[in-house]
Design a protein around this motif. Structure first.
Motif, short mmCIF file in Angstrom:
data_model
loop_
_atom_site.label_atom_id
_atom_site.label_comp_id
_atom_site.label_asym_id
_atom_site.label_seq_id
_atom_site.Cartn_x
_atom_site.Cartn_y
_atom_site.Cartn_z
N UNK A 206 0.81 -1.22 0.00
CA UNK A 206 0.00 0.00 0.00
C UNK A 206 0.84 1.27 0.00
N UNK A 207 2.11 1.17 0.35
CA UNK A 207 2.95 2.38 0.42
C UNK A 207 3.02 3.10 -0.92
N UNK A 208 2.91 2.34 -2.02
CA UNK A 208 3.02 2.95 -3.35
C UNK A 208 1.67 3.22 -4.00
N UNK A 209 0.58 2.97 -3.28
CA UNK A 209 -0.76 3.17 -3.84
C UNK A 209 -1.16 4.64 -3.73
N UNK A 210 -1.70 5.17 -4.81
CA UNK A 210 -2.06 6.58 -4.83
C UNK A 210 -3.44 6.82 -4.21
N UNK A 211 -3.51 7.88 -3.40
CA UNK A 211 -4.78 8.32 -2.81
C UNK A 211 -5.02 9.76 -3.29
N UNK A 212 -6.08 9.95 -4.05
CA UNK A 212 -6.42 11.25 -4.60
C UNK A 212 -7.41 11.98 -3.70
N UNK A 213 -7.44 13.29 -3.83
CA UNK A 213 -8.50 14.08 -3.18
C UNK A 213 -9.44 14.61 -4.26
N UNK A 214 -10.73 14.58 -3.99
CA UNK A 214 -11.71 15.17 -4.90
C UNK A 214 -12.79 15.89 -4.10
N UNK A 215 -13.38 16.90 -4.71
CA UNK A 215 -14.42 17.66 -4.04
C UNK A 215 -14.15 19.14 -4.14
#
Length: 254
Positions: A206-215
């Motif tokens: 999970x360290x390399x998994x991207x988490x985006x922000x939206x809103x």
């Protein structure tokens, strides 16, 4: 170019239910004109409505801009009138597909289990699912935001998810299309919590998994949001319908 822990930022434009043929192609051409000759720190993605996917995909060929869809069915084929299967999307050049957007969860009653099934169908078709999670205003005001989003994530994560094959997007429901955004502290806290949940479910992968922000991401607040620790890009709604606004947000990754 890569960012924290080898994660290259992703800026994705969700056009939602907007655009006729002329509008969509004009927007695509304007985005392509803006990216030519540039060195982009982030990965760029546009997700047009289904009617425009093939047309826009043809325009994007050979460019650094990826093509994505806004939804897919959890079955690879069959008697599902009006739906699109993940292999169909891959066949016309899609690389990503959004699943579990709050508007789908609300308008179509999609459950976490359905979102998980769609994400698994996407992965089976070699698409990268962007799994969306987020709380309502009532949930946040009750102090339940972290608990609700963690539960959504746990229920929506596809089996066999890998860092290269899955993106998570945090979109507080009350911020989508309203012009309101959480504080930078709130966004940072949620992204840290999501990272911890991903690690609990997937381990070091999970360290390399991207988490985006939206809103309500827009050109005027993108630099501040994208600078928050743990934010690996943005899922952009209304602002992605104007090429210069979308590209200004992408430039903010620098």
């Amino acid at each position: 170019m890569t960012d924290r822990a080898g994660r290259r930022p992703l800026v994705a434009g969700n056009w939602k239910m907007n655009g006729l043929k002329a509008d969509g192609l004009a927007l695509t051409d304007a985005v392509l004109a803006g990216v030519r000759g540039g060195a982009w720190r982030c990965e760029l993605l546009v997700c047009p409505p289904a009617t425009l996917l093939s047309l826009v995909g043809d325009r994007l060929k050979g460019s650094p801009v990826r093509l994505g869809a806004q939804d897919c069915h959890h079955k690879p084929s069959g008697a599902h009138t009006g739906d699109l299967a993940a292999p169909m999307l891959a066949d016309i050049g899609c690389r990503f597909v959004i699943v579990g957007h709050s508007e789908r969860r609300a308008d179509h009653g999609e459950t976490d289990a359905e979102v998980k099934a769609k994400a698994e169908a996407a992965m089976a078709a070699t698409l990268i699912p962007i799994v969306c999670v987020g709380e309502t205003l009532a949930m946040r005001e009750r102090g339940d935001a972290l608990k609700v989003v963690a539960a959504q994530l746990a229920g929506s994560l596809p089996v066999g998810a890998s860092a290269d094959g899955l993106v998570v997007a945090y979109e507080p429901v009350w911020a989508i299309g309203t012009g309101r955004t959480p504080t930078t502290a709130d966004i940072g806290a949620m992204h840290q919590a999501l990272r911890a949940e991903l690690k609990r479910h997937l381990g070091a992968e999970s360290d390399r998994m991207r988490i985006l922000y939206g809103g309500s991401v827009k050109s005027s607040n993108a630099a501040e949001i994208l600078a928050i620790d743990g934010v690996d890009g943005a899922l952009v709604g209304g602002a992605s319908l104007k090429a210069e606004d979308f590209l200004t947000i992408a430039r903010a990754c620098a």
